[in-house]
Design an enzyme around this catalytic site. Structure first.
Site, PDB file in Angstrom:
ATOM      1  CE1 TYR A   1      -4.081  -1.988   5.059  1.00  0.00           C
ATOM      2  CE2 TYR A   1      -3.269   0.223   4.618  1.00  0.00           C
ATOM      3  CZ  TYR A   1      -3.787  -0.968   4.170  1.00  0.00           C
ATOM      4  OH  TYR A   1      -4.006  -1.151   2.823  1.00  0.00           O
TER       5      TYR A   1
ATOM      6  CB  SER B   1      -0.881   0.014   1.251  1.00  0.00           C
ATOM      7  OG  SER B   1      -1.534   1.260   1.368  1.00  0.00           O
TER       8      SER B   1
HETATM    9  P1  NAP Z   1     -11.694  -5.404   0.571  1.00  0.00           P
HETATM   10  O1  NAP Z   1     -12.560  -4.809  -0.495  1.00  0.00           O
HETATM   11  O2  NAP Z   1     -12.022  -5.171   1.995  1.00  0.00           O
HETATM   12  O3  NAP Z   1     -11.549  -6.971   0.279  1.00  0.00           O
HETATM   13  C1  NAP Z   1     -10.713  -7.733   1.085  1.00  0.00           C
HETATM   14  C2  NAP Z   1     -10.829  -9.196   0.737  1.00  0.00           C
HETATM   15  O4  NAP Z   1      -9.900  -9.903   1.578  1.00  0.00           O
HETATM   16  C3  NAP Z   1     -12.194  -9.763   1.036  1.00  0.00           C
HETATM   17  O5  NAP Z   1     -12.541 -10.739   0.083  1.00  0.00           O
HETATM   18  C4  NAP Z   1     -12.017 -10.413   2.409  1.00  0.00           C
HETATM   19  O6  NAP Z   1     -12.875 -11.518   2.682  1.00  0.00           O
HETATM   20  C5  NAP Z   1     -10.597 -10.909   2.309  1.00  0.00           C
HETATM   21  N1  NAP Z   1      -9.979 -11.102   3.620  1.00  0.00           N
HETATM   22  C6  NAP Z   1      -9.946 -10.237   4.665  1.00  0.00           C
HETATM   23  N2  NAP Z   1      -9.309 -10.792   5.702  1.00  0.00           N
HETATM   24  C7  NAP Z   1      -8.962 -12.041   5.321  1.00  0.00           C
HETATM   25  C8  NAP Z   1      -8.336 -13.126   5.967  1.00  0.00           C
HETATM   26  N3  NAP Z   1      -7.920 -13.039   7.242  1.00  0.00           N
HETATM   27  N4  NAP Z   1      -8.154 -14.274   5.277  1.00  0.00           N
HETATM   28  C9  NAP Z   1      -8.576 -14.399   3.992  1.00  0.00           C
HETATM   29  N5  NAP Z   1      -9.193 -13.403   3.330  1.00  0.00           N
HETATM   30  C10 NAP Z   1      -9.390 -12.251   3.987  1.00  0.00           C
HETATM   31  O7  NAP Z   1     -10.189  -4.854   0.416  1.00  0.00           O
HETATM   32  P2  NAP Z   1      -9.402  -4.263  -0.847  1.00  0.00           P
HETATM   33  O8  NAP Z   1      -9.503  -2.790  -0.787  1.00  0.00           O
HETATM   34  O9  NAP Z   1      -9.736  -4.987  -2.069  1.00  0.00           O
HETATM   35  O10 NAP Z   1      -7.907  -4.613  -0.390  1.00  0.00           O
HETATM   36  C11 NAP Z   1      -7.182  -5.700  -0.935  1.00  0.00           C
HETATM   37  C12 NAP Z   1      -5.715  -5.473  -0.612  1.00  0.00           C
HETATM   38  O11 NAP Z   1      -5.311  -4.222  -1.168  1.00  0.00           O
HETATM   39  C13 NAP Z   1      -5.430  -5.380   0.886  1.00  0.00           C
HETATM   40  O12 NAP Z   1      -4.211  -6.004   1.178  1.00  0.00           O
HETATM   41  C14 NAP Z   1      -5.318  -3.883   1.113  1.00  0.00           C
HETATM   42  O13 NAP Z   1      -4.515  -3.583   2.225  1.00  0.00           O
HETATM   43  C15 NAP Z   1      -4.677  -3.441  -0.181  1.00  0.00           C
HETATM   44  N6  NAP Z   1      -4.860  -2.017  -0.484  1.00  0.00           N
HETATM   45  C16 NAP Z   1      -6.109  -1.497  -0.685  1.00  0.00           C
HETATM   46  C17 NAP Z   1      -6.212  -0.136  -0.946  1.00  0.00           C
HETATM   47  C18 NAP Z   1      -7.543   0.531  -1.186  1.00  0.00           C
HETATM   48  O14 NAP Z   1      -7.590   1.781  -1.228  1.00  0.00           O
HETATM   49  N7  NAP Z   1      -8.628  -0.194  -1.356  1.00  0.00           N
HETATM   50  C19 NAP Z   1      -5.071   0.670  -1.005  1.00  0.00           C
HETATM   51  C20 NAP Z   1      -3.837   0.085  -0.781  1.00  0.00           C
HETATM   52  C21 NAP Z   1      -3.742  -1.264  -0.537  1.00  0.00           C
HETATM   53  P3  NAP Z   1     -14.482 -11.313   2.899  1.00  0.00           P
HETATM   54  O15 NAP Z   1     -15.002 -10.901   1.553  1.00  0.00           O
HETATM   55  O16 NAP Z   1     -14.980 -12.643   3.330  1.00  0.00           O
HETATM   56  O17 NAP Z   1     -14.604 -10.242   3.924  1.00  0.00           O
END
Ligand code: NAP
Length: 248
Positions: A157, A143
């Site tokens: 985080y 991130s």
């Molecule tokens: P999201 O929409 O909240 O989706 C997260 C996914 O990960 C969901 O499918 C969730 O399962 C799953 N998950 C959460 N905890 C888990 C665990 N302990 N074991 C297995 N699966 C798990 O998040 P996102 O924004 O797509 O983020 C994905 C990645 O990108 C993360 O690593 C996040 O830190 C990174 N990121 C995101 C952003 C942003 O702005 N969105 C920016 C920088 C980095 P459920 O569906 O069952 O809840």
């Protein structure tokens, strides 16, 4: 034979976009998710609708046995694993470090760091291949918070994502002799449901005036970069960390 990919946290957000785009481009895809079975089933249906094989397991990446079960299932069903996207990650309620409970910090580190290490370890154990074959690939989803720090929001985080950046540096060197490339992406403000976990569902929109490109990013725009890193077009790319931040 189709190539096969594992995407952790593949039910929603960036992981979902990666899984569906990978299927579109000919990959068989295995995903896991934490609790949202409906979202998981919808992605599996989407992969199959694109003509590819799909596997989905509910599981917690912080639990060693559940990570191993995901890799075992993918290997059993697909006969091979060529790419692993270490995507599952969480953040918790926005607050300064001084107010954070130990339990919250522990869970953030358990999922984002231990989960990534366990997933990367299974990939390290299983993806190696001779140098004259197309390379295997691991992509770590870090991130921009790793370099911005997330002050006043979620320093725990940000610190967990800093750990992924270090993992990328070391693991890329460690696995190069086994023909496994390791890279990371640093997404910026991406429109997904993760911001609601911090108590700010509209965070990506609200902060977008500070983004040089003037808007939040889409999960698909991150998925494009991840898919490129796993592809043969990136055959000489390892140990790099790609910013997908609109210039932020
Ligand atoms: P999201 O929409 O909240 O989706 C997260 C996914 O990960 C969901 O499918 C969730 O399962 C799953 N998950 C959460 N905890 C888990 C665990 N302990 N074991 C297995 N699966 C798990 O998040 P996102 O924004 O797509 O983020 C994905 C990645 O990108 C993360 O690593 C996040 O830190 C990174 N990121 C995101 C952003 C942003 O702005 N969105 C920016 C920088 C980095 P459920 O569906 O069952 O809840």
């Amino acid at each position: 034979m189709a190539k096969a990919m594992i995407v952790t946290g593949g039910a929603r957000g960036i992981g979902r976009a990666v899984a569906l785009m990978a299927a579109e481009r000919g990959w068989d895809v295995a995903i896991n998710w934490h609790s949202n079975d409906t979202a998981g089933a919808e992605v599996l249906e989407g992969i199959r609708a694109r003509g590819r094989r799909a596997i989905g397991l509910r599981g917690d990446v912080a639990q060693e046995a559940e990570v191993i079960a995901l890799f075992d299932a993918a290997q059993r069903e697909f006969g091979r694993i060529d790419a692993v996207v270490v995507n599952a990650g969480i953040l918790a309620q926005t607050m300064p470090l001084a107010r954070m409970s130990a339990a919250r910090m522990q869970r953030t580190i358990d999922v984002n760091v231990i989960g990534a290490l366990l997933t990367a370890r299974e990939a390290a154990r299983r993806l190696g291949r001779p140098m004259d074959q197309p390379s295997a690939s691991i992509v770590l989803v870090s991130s921009a918070a790793a370099r911005l720090g997330a002050a006043g929001e979620y320093i725990d985080y940000a610190a967990s994502k800093g750990a992924l950046d270090s993992l990328n540096i070391g693991l890329s060197k460690e696995l190069a002799p086994q023909n496994i490339r390791v890279n990371a992406v640093r997404p910026g403000l991406i429109e997904t449901e993760i911001h609601a976990s911090g108590g700010n569902p509209d965070r990506a929109q609200r902060l977008s005036s500070g983004v040089p490109l003037g808007r939040p990013g889409l999960a698909e725009e991150v998925a494009e970069v991840i898919l490129w890193l796993t592809s043969e077009q990136a055959s000489y790319v390892t140990g790099t960390n790609v910013e997908v931040t609109g210039g932020r």
